[in-house]
Design a protein around this motif. Structure first.
Motif, PDB file in Angstrom:
ATOM      1  N   LYS A 196       0.837  -1.205   0.000  1.00 11.49           N
ATOM      2  CA  LYS A 196       0.000   0.000   0.000  1.00 11.49           C
ATOM      3  C   LYS A 196       0.873   1.255   0.000  1.00 11.49           C
ATOM      4  N   GLU A 197       1.930   1.238   0.830  1.00 11.52           N
ATOM      5  CA  GLU A 197       2.837   2.381   0.887  1.00 11.52           C
ATOM      6  C   GLU A 197       3.523   2.600  -0.464  1.00 11.52           C
ATOM      7  N   VAL A 198       3.989   1.502  -1.049  1.00  8.53           N
ATOM      8  CA  VAL A 198       4.659   1.604  -2.353  1.00  8.53           C
ATOM      9  C   VAL A 198       3.668   2.130  -3.395  1.00  8.53           C
ATOM     10  N   ARG A 199       2.467   1.550  -3.398  1.00  2.31           N
ATOM     11  CA  ARG A 199       1.446   1.983  -4.355  1.00  2.31           C
ATOM     12  C   ARG A 199       1.109   3.453  -4.133  1.00  2.31           C
ATOM     13  N   GLY A 200       0.964   3.839  -2.882  1.00  2.00           N
ATOM     14  CA  GLY A 200       0.683   5.241  -2.555  1.00  2.00           C
ATOM     15  C   GLY A 200       1.804   6.142  -3.043  1.00  2.00           C
ATOM     16  N   GLY A 201       3.043   5.720  -2.842  1.00  2.00           N
ATOM     17  CA  GLY A 201       4.190   6.487  -3.330  1.00  2.00           C
ATOM     18  C   GLY A 201       4.187   6.570  -4.846  1.00  2.00           C
ATOM     19  N   LEU A 202       3.872   5.433  -5.488  1.00  2.00           N
ATOM     20  CA  LEU A 202       3.807   5.421  -6.952  1.00  2.00           C
ATOM     21  C   LEU A 202       2.682   6.322  -7.443  1.00  2.00           C
ATOM     22  N   ASP A 203       1.528   6.237  -6.745  1.00  2.00           N
ATOM     23  CA  ASP A 203       0.392   7.060  -7.131  1.00  2.00           C
ATOM     24  C   ASP A 203       0.735   8.541  -7.028  1.00  2.00           C
ATOM     25  N   SER A 204       1.364   8.928  -5.911  1.00  2.00           N
ATOM     26  CA  SER A 204       1.678  10.348  -5.758  1.00  2.00           C
ATOM     27  C   SER A 204       2.739  10.767  -6.774  1.00  2.00           C
ATOM     28  N   LYS A 205       3.704   9.895  -7.082  1.00  2.00           N
ATOM     29  CA  LYS A 205       4.708  10.220  -8.111  1.00  2.00           C
ATOM     30  C   LYS A 205       4.025  10.309  -9.467  1.00  2.00           C
ATOM     31  N   LEU A 206       3.140   9.365  -9.736  1.00  2.00           N
ATOM     32  CA  LEU A 206       2.415   9.382 -11.010  1.00  2.00           C
ATOM     33  C   LEU A 206       1.575  10.652 -11.129  1.00  2.00           C
ATOM     34  N   ILE A 207       0.912  11.011 -10.050  1.00  2.00           N
ATOM     35  CA  ILE A 207       0.092  12.225 -10.061  1.00  2.00           C
ATOM     36  C   ILE A 207       0.956  13.453 -10.299  1.00  2.00           C
TER      37      ILE A 207
END
Length: 121
Positions: A25-36
């Protein structure tokens, strides 16, 4: 004893799965915020390029419009000058004809007056 080991293993597996899930979840959240943030940066760059392109198109359209107006103005000026020349020529000819007719009329009056004078004397 085997039952206790099985319970410990299940407990450890559950904790490990939960830990891995949280890490994902943390990795996905980090990826999501980087993607955003990447998407926002790309959107901003694209908006700037569109703005520049729009400004360029407007400038080109204004230049074309200005060129068209200059050409039309030049054509109208030429037509106006031609019309003025025609009017001058026509009015000069008309005046010359009127002057000629007036001369003939005056000559005729002078002759008539002379004839009347000669008859009297």
């Amino acid at each position: 004893h085997a039952q206790m080991l099985q319970e410990e293993l299940d407990k450890w597996r559950k904790q490990h799965i939960e830990q891995l899930s949280n890490q994902m979840k943390e990795v996905r959240g980090g990826l999501d915020s980087k993607l955003i943030s990447d998407l926002e940066a790309a959107r901003e760059e694209y908006r700037e390029k569109l703005t520049l392109s729009l400004e360029k198109c407007r400038a080109e359209a204004k230049t074309r419009r200005d060129e068209r107006i200059a050409k039309e103005t030049e054509e109208l000026t030429e037509k106006t000058e031609e019309s003025l020349a025609t009017v001058r020529r026509d009015s000069t000819l008309k005046l010359q004809q009127q002057i000629g007719a007036e001369r003939e009329r005056l000559k005729q009056r002078m002759e008539d007056t002379r004839e009347v004078h000669q008859k009297k004397y």
